[in-house]
Design an enzyme around this catalytic site. Structure first.
Site, PDB file in Angstrom:
ATOM      1  N   GLU A  90       0.833  -1.196   0.000  1.00 28.57           N
ATOM      2  CA  GLU A  90       0.000   0.000   0.000  1.00 28.57           C
ATOM      3  C   GLU A  90       0.868   1.246   0.000  1.00 28.57           C
ATOM      4  OE1 GLU A  90      -3.774  -1.818   2.484  1.00 28.57           O
ATOM      5  OE2 GLU A  90      -2.283  -0.662   3.545  1.00 28.57           O
ATOM      6  N   CYS A 117       3.447   8.467   1.339  1.00 29.32           N
ATOM      7  CA  CYS A 117       3.933   7.512   2.330  1.00 29.32           C
ATOM      8  C   CYS A 117       4.112   6.177   1.598  1.00 29.32           C
ATOM      9  CB  CYS A 117       2.913   7.410   3.461  1.00 29.32           C
ATOM     10  SG  CYS A 117       3.395   6.283   4.750  1.00 29.32           S
ATOM     11  N   CYS A 124       6.740  -6.948   7.080  1.00 29.73           N
ATOM     12  CA  CYS A 124       7.888  -6.463   7.845  1.00 29.73           C
ATOM     13  C   CYS A 124       8.300  -7.522   8.844  1.00 29.73           C
ATOM     14  CB  CYS A 124       7.542  -5.173   8.594  1.00 29.73           C
ATOM     15  SG  CYS A 124       8.956  -4.495   9.503  1.00 29.73           S
ATOM     16  N   CYS A 128       6.815  -5.254  15.551  1.00 25.43           N
ATOM     17  CA  CYS A 128       6.288  -4.332  16.573  1.00 25.43           C
ATOM     18  C   CYS A 128       4.810  -4.671  16.802  1.00 25.43           C
ATOM     19  CB  CYS A 128       6.431  -2.885  16.114  1.00 25.43           C
ATOM     20  SG  CYS A 128       8.119  -2.474  15.628  1.00 25.43           S
ATOM     21  N   CYS A 131       1.682  -2.619  15.364  1.00 28.82           N
ATOM     22  CA  CYS A 131       1.709  -2.230  13.948  1.00 28.82           C
ATOM     23  C   CYS A 131       1.085  -3.320  13.074  1.00 28.82           C
ATOM     24  CB  CYS A 131       3.157  -1.993  13.535  1.00 28.82           C
ATOM     25  SG  CYS A 131       3.398  -1.804  11.754  1.00 28.82           S
ATOM     26  N   CYS A 348      -0.507   5.859  10.213  1.00 28.66           N
ATOM     27  CA  CYS A 348       0.766   5.221  10.550  1.00 28.66           C
ATOM     28  C   CYS A 348       0.514   3.850  11.142  1.00 28.66           C
ATOM     29  CB  CYS A 348       1.516   6.040  11.598  1.00 28.66           C
ATOM     30  SG  CYS A 348       2.217   7.521  10.920  1.00 28.66           S
TER      31      CYS A 348
HETATM   32  N1  SAH Z   1       9.461   0.485   9.811  1.00 32.58           N
HETATM   33  C1  SAH Z   1       9.674   1.879   9.953  1.00 32.58           C
HETATM   34  C2  SAH Z   1       8.771   2.708   9.070  1.00 32.58           C
HETATM   35  C3  SAH Z   1       7.356   2.292   8.897  1.00 32.58           C
HETATM   36  S1  SAH Z   1       6.292   2.505  10.271  1.00 32.58           S
HETATM   37  C4  SAH Z   1       9.536   2.268  11.416  1.00 32.58           C
HETATM   38  O1  SAH Z   1       9.043   1.499  12.200  1.00 32.58           O
HETATM   39  O2  SAH Z   1       9.960   3.377  11.757  1.00 32.58           O
HETATM   40  C5  SAH Z   1       6.077   4.271  10.360  1.00 32.58           C
HETATM   41  C6  SAH Z   1       5.785   4.764  11.765  1.00 32.58           C
HETATM   42  O3  SAH Z   1       4.492   4.341  12.212  1.00 32.58           O
HETATM   43  C7  SAH Z   1       6.772   4.273  12.801  1.00 32.58           C
HETATM   44  O4  SAH Z   1       7.143   5.327  13.648  1.00 32.58           O
HETATM   45  C8  SAH Z   1       5.945   3.266  13.571  1.00 32.58           C
HETATM   46  O5  SAH Z   1       6.442   3.037  14.853  1.00 32.58           O
HETATM   47  C9  SAH Z   1       4.605   3.925  13.554  1.00 32.58           C
HETATM   48  N2  SAH Z   1       3.483   3.054  13.883  1.00 32.58           N
HETATM   49  C10 SAH Z   1       3.383   1.729  13.669  1.00 32.58           C
HETATM   50  N3  SAH Z   1       2.183   1.283  14.087  1.00 32.58           N
HETATM   51  C11 SAH Z   1       1.507   2.357  14.568  1.00 32.58           C
HETATM   52  C12 SAH Z   1       0.211   2.530  15.120  1.00 32.58           C
HETATM   53  N4  SAH Z   1      -0.633   1.530  15.236  1.00 32.58           N
HETATM   54  N5  SAH Z   1      -0.149   3.779  15.504  1.00 32.58           N
HETATM   55  C13 SAH Z   1       0.689   4.825  15.359  1.00 32.58           C
HETATM   56  N6  SAH Z   1       1.914   4.718  14.828  1.00 32.58           N
HETATM   57  C14 SAH Z   1       2.334   3.494  14.439  1.00 32.58           C
HETATM   58 FE1  SF4 Z   2       7.970  -2.897  10.855  1.00 33.90          FE
HETATM   59 FE2  SF4 Z   2       5.734  -1.769  11.686  1.00 33.90          FE
HETATM   60 FE3  SF4 Z   2       7.779  -2.038  13.373  1.00 33.90          FE
HETATM   61 FE4  SF4 Z   2       7.934  -0.279  11.359  1.00 33.90          FE
HETATM   62  S1  SF4 Z   2       6.514  -0.210  13.093  1.00 33.90           S
HETATM   63  S2  SF4 Z   2       9.484  -1.757  12.005  1.00 33.90           S
HETATM   64  S3  SF4 Z   2       6.757  -1.373   9.770  1.00 33.90           S
HETATM   65  S4  SF4 Z   2       6.628  -3.704  12.441  1.00 33.90           S
END
Ligand code: SAH
Ligand code: SF4
Length: 357
Positions: A90, A117, A124, A128, A131, A348
């Site tokens: 996406e 974006c 990934c 996390c 996410c 995000c």
């Molecule tokens: N993998 C990279 C970039 C993609 S995620 C990273 O983790 O930085 C982009 C941003 O969205 C990151 O700061 C991540 O921590 C944040 N993010 C992920 N899940 C989220 C959520 N459910 N609510 C708000 N921010 C989130």
């Molecule tokens: Fe991967 Fe999501 Fe963690 Fe970014 S926030 S590193 S996309 S699992």
């Protein structure tokens, strides 16, 4: 082959092998990245035979557009692309304006920001817990051309309404530093002053905090912005939501950021998803400030976006303001970000490829 996978030397080599004169390289490069042509037929300055060869040898769009969704305020669009191997990614367009612009967006398009974006991987591997992309696991890296193609898709679309892309953030699906070479190749290709001319300072890479890559990025000296996803101020708390902390703990990540700042003199952004009762107390803000005080940094906090696989809730507006105040009183700048595109799961951390309800 996907035409956006070729850098200038590779395209030059290829045309040489086709016995084409060297000036054709420039014509194709400009057609792709300045005129934003999306098919060989549009290259009317080329010979018919070369256009035909391009048609048979090059892929111009590596995706099927499965569908797209616009947010209810009309400012955010999410597109679901299907890759040739069936993987789904996406990419999101966010239109920002100053508040006076927003209700007149149609007439004042040129004054507002158009931020893309972009995804760097299908899925990934970092896991996390909050996410959606992390919840689906890792599928594969995207090639540099597949990264570039997402940007060209939107650039070509925006061109029809005389709009241009103003910022590109690698905050879609995937961890950009886990696909380092292809992400940098994509940036360098789009940065070319004879091509798309997209200034390095208008890119932002967001990383979960892969320490060796942060240091390498510092050494390579690109003017690209760097954001680090921190989300917790102690190792115990970070480990509970971000498995990567087992490999690179907070001290190591911050040390790598110090190195980056020292080398580049550029400000680092720390990202913070505010999760109610987890990482949003004044006490946590003070711990965070103690770690960051005196560094050339800024904290971007955004109330958590809801995802299917995580039960945490977003911090409310007032409590977010307290977090910001506390950080700032302790000497660290903080911005509370607006949540955008949440109604179409385009916020995000909400990108998950297959879920499109
Ligand atoms: N993998 C990279 C970039 C993609 S995620 C990273 O983790 O930085 C982009 C941003 O969205 C990151 O700061 C991540 O921590 C944040 N993010 C992920 N899940 C989220 C959520 N459910 N609510 C708000 N921010 C989130
Ligand atoms: Fe991967 Fe999501 Fe963690 Fe970014 S926030 S590193 S996309 S699992």
């Amino acid at each position: 082959m996907l035409i956006y996978d070729l850098d200038l030397p590779a395209l030059t080599e290829l045309l040489k092998s086709w016995d084409e004169p060297v000036y054709r390289v420039k014509q194709i490069w400009q057609g792709l990245y300045q005129h934003l042509y999306d098919s060989p037929e549009q290259f009317t300055n080329l010979s018919k035979s070369l256009r035909e060869r391009m048609t048979s040898e090059f892929i111009f769009s590596p995706f099927k557009v499965r569908t797209y969704l616009d947010s209810s305020d009309g400012f955010t669009r999410k597109t679901l692309f299907e890759l040739p191997d069936g993987n789904l990614i996406e990419a999101v367009l966010m239109r920002y304006g100053d508040p006076a612009d927003d209700h007149t967006l149609n007439v004042k398009r040129s004054t507002s920001r158009r931020t893309l974006c972009i995804s760097t991987q299908a899925g990934c591997a970092m896991g996390c817990v909050f996410c959606a992309t992390g919840q689906m696991g890792f599928k594969r890296n995207l090639s540099s051309g597949e990264i570039v193609a997402q940007i060209m898709y939107y650039a070509q679309m925006l061109k029809k309404t005389d709009e241009v892309v103003s910022n590109i953030v690698f905050m879609g699906m995937g961890e950009p530093f886990h696909n380092y070479g292809n992400v940098m190749a994509a940036i360098d290709r789009l940065n070319d002053p004879n091509g798309f001319k997209f200034g390095a300072r208008r890119f932002t890479i967001s990383t979960v905090g892969l320490v060796p890559q942060i240091r390498r990025f510092a050494d390579e000296g690109r003017q690209v912005n760097l954001a680090i996803s921190l989300h917790a101020a102690t190792n115990e708390e970070r480990l509970a939501i971000m498995p990567v902390n087992k490999k690179y703990n907070i001290e190591e990540v911050i040390e790598a950021c110090r190195y980056y700042i020292e080398k580049t003199h550029r400000r680092v952004t720390f990202e913070w998803a505010l999760i109610s009762g987890v990482n949003d107390s004044p006490e946590v803000a003070r711990q965070l400030a103690a770690r960051l005080k005196g560094m050339l940094v800024h904290v971007n906090a955004i109330p958590l976006n809801p995802t299917k696989g995580y039960s945490g809730a977003a911090t409310d507006r007032q409590w977010a303001a307290v977090f910001k105040e506390t950080l700032e009183q302790a000497g660290v700048g903080c911005t509370i970000r607006m949540r955008r595109g949440v109604d179409i799961q385009a916020g995000c951390g909400q990108l998950a490829g297959s879920v499109f309800v």
